[in-house]
Design an enzyme around this catalytic site. Structure first.
Site, PDB file in Angstrom:
ATOM      1  N   GLU A 136      -3.846 -17.358   9.501  1.00 53.48           N
ATOM      2  CA  GLU A 136      -3.222 -18.453   8.766  1.00 53.48           C
ATOM      3  C   GLU A 136      -3.809 -19.811   9.151  1.00 53.48           C
ATOM      4  O   GLU A 136      -3.900 -20.714   8.318  1.00 53.48           O
ATOM      5  CB  GLU A 136      -1.711 -18.446   8.999  1.00 53.48           C
ATOM      6  CG  GLU A 136      -0.977 -17.298   8.327  1.00 53.48           C
ATOM      7  CD  GLU A 136      -0.832 -17.468   6.821  1.00 53.48           C
ATOM      8  OE1 GLU A 136      -1.466 -18.377   6.247  1.00 53.48           O
ATOM      9  OE2 GLU A 136      -0.094 -16.674   6.212  1.00 53.48           O
ATOM     10  N   LYS A 146       0.513 -25.324  14.302  1.00 48.56           N
ATOM     11  CA  LYS A 146       0.233 -24.738  15.619  1.00 48.56           C
ATOM     12  C   LYS A 146      -0.882 -23.695  15.537  1.00 48.56           C
ATOM     13  O   LYS A 146      -1.612 -23.479  16.510  1.00 48.56           O
ATOM     14  CB  LYS A 146       1.514 -24.150  16.218  1.00 48.56           C
ATOM     15  CG  LYS A 146       2.207 -23.098  15.353  1.00 48.56           C
ATOM     16  CD  LYS A 146       1.745 -21.703  15.632  1.00 48.56           C
ATOM     17  CE  LYS A 146       2.401 -20.697  14.735  1.00 48.56           C
ATOM     18  NZ  LYS A 146       1.973 -19.304  15.034  1.00 48.56           N
ATOM     19  N   ALA A 178       5.350 -10.594  16.987  1.00 45.82           N
ATOM     20  CA  ALA A 178       5.995  -9.414  16.410  1.00 45.82           C
ATOM     21  C   ALA A 178       6.034  -8.253  17.390  1.00 45.82           C
ATOM     22  O   ALA A 178       7.020  -7.514  17.463  1.00 45.82           O
ATOM     23  CB  ALA A 178       5.266  -9.006  15.127  1.00 45.82           C
ATOM     24  N   LYS A 215       0.824  -1.200   0.000  1.00 44.46           N
ATOM     25  CA  LYS A 215       0.000   0.000   0.000  1.00 44.46           C
ATOM     26  C   LYS A 215       0.865   1.260   0.000  1.00 44.46           C
ATOM     27  O   LYS A 215       1.781   1.401   0.817  1.00 44.46           O
ATOM     28  CB  LYS A 215      -0.931   0.005   1.215  1.00 44.46           C
ATOM     29  CG  LYS A 215      -1.996  -1.093   1.164  1.00 44.46           C
ATOM     30  CD  LYS A 215      -2.926  -1.003   2.352  1.00 44.46           C
ATOM     31  CE  LYS A 215      -4.033  -2.037   2.238  1.00 44.46           C
ATOM     32  NZ  LYS A 215      -4.946  -1.771   1.109  1.00 44.46           N
TER      33      LYS A 215
END
Length: 333
Positions: free
Chosen positions: A279, A189, A138, A32
């Site tokens: 995910e 996981k 993160a 973006k």
């Protein structure tokens, strides 16, 4: 050294900051324009981890070629469903020896290929490829909270190169040669974290969460071994470490998504609210391809898939797990 980081989400931003802190110049590819402009002008990512000031060594761009210009390595941090397109784009720009490390988690839909296998198919020379995975939120990595991770490659030199590239006083890296095991653990996981989130969302407790995590590791191990990975990897940072963090922390998007689904929410609602890809929602579908191919039972994965994609009632499908025939704790390994 200049390093290209492809993907400016939360994980890509955090890894770019780690590399910049290690003295690298980072070319950060973002999708973006407003993200590129804000990073370059204000040294902040306006969409992810926006309260952290980024290093001046990070320069964002909309162009793969600009990010890779004079770079000595590339770090891939895009969603797993974009892997093949990214690999093709890189193959047109870099040579056959250019080192690439994949930090995305998942399995390609349809083919059942892991991200590193997708890159090998599109770029060749598996020896220059590596993967990075571990219990790495993160938001903590970018704030230099002590963290451990695994760097795996079929080539010891490549593993060492990336291990040393990322290593810092607060980001400790461990080398491995089990690429398949590390990548499968990374995908798996997230599915178990959704299951744990669902279990809390329907009112179950810590005992249930612990059972799901432990049986999830057993389920993970069976698939890893059948696919050619090492069972011991499931006990390390990429397996148990990442699973525990993802299943227990409020930072975990997959756990939060599972709880939301149990309370009547949807994947679209969660994605719109967080701007993040879940995910595990994709992995619970794509792992079925591998389970069928290798004839491995994945009962928790099956239940998560039925809840997320088929609208099954969480309480009803939970009964299918607790009513399974009794067996020994460890089998199929």
């Amino acid at each position: 050294m200049k390093v290209a980081v492809i993907g400016a989400g939360s994980w890509g931003t955090a890894l770019a900051q780690v590399l910049a802190g290690n003295g690298c110049n980072v070319g950060l590819w973002a999708r973006k324009p407003e993200v590129v402009n804000a990073i370059n002008a204000e040294h902040r990512n306006p969409r992810y981890l926006s309260d952290v000031e980024l290093s001046e060594n990070i320069v964002a761009t909309l162009s793969y070629k600009d990010a890779l210009l004079r770079a000595k390595a590339a770090v891939i941090v895009t969603p797993s469903n974009l892997m093949r397109g990214v690999a093709r784009a890189l193959a047109d720009v870099v040579d056959s020896e250019f080192p690439v490390i994949i930090c995305s988690k998942g399995v390609e839909e349809g083919s059942g290929l892991l991200p590193v296998e997708v890159f090998e198919a599109e770029m060749g020379n598996a020896a220059r490829l590596a993967v990075l995975s571990g219990p790495n939120f993160a938001s903590e990595v970018i704030r230099c909270i002590p963290t451990g991770t695994v760097v795996a490659s079929p080539d010891a030199g490549t593993a060492t190169f990336f291990q040393e590239l990322f290593a810092s006083d607060t980001f400790r890296t461990y080398a491995s040669d089990d690429v398949i095991g590390v990548e499968l653990c990374a995908a798996f996981k997230n599915v178990i974290a959704i299951a744990v989130g669902v279990s809390y969302g329907i009112g179950f407790g810590d005992n249930t969460a612990a059972m799901l995590m432990t049986r999830g590791i057993a389920e993970m191990s069976r698939l890893v071994v059948r696919c050619g990975g090492q069972a011991i990897t499931c006990m390390g940072l990429a397996g148990t470490g990442d699973l525990v963090a993802t299943c227990t922390s409020e930072h975990s998007r997959n756990r939060r998504f599972g709880k939301l689904v149990a309370e009547g929410g949807t994947l679209e609602e969660f994605t719109e609210r967080t701007h993040m890809v879940v995910e595990g929602a994709l992995a619970c579908k794509t792992l079925e391809t591998l389970a069928d191919a290798y004839e491995v039972e994945l009962p928790i994965t099956d239940v998560v898939r039925s809840v997320v994609w088929e609208g099954a009632d969480p309480r009803e499908v939970a009964k299918t797990l607790t009513s399974r025939p009794l067996t020994t704790e460890f089998y199929g390994l």
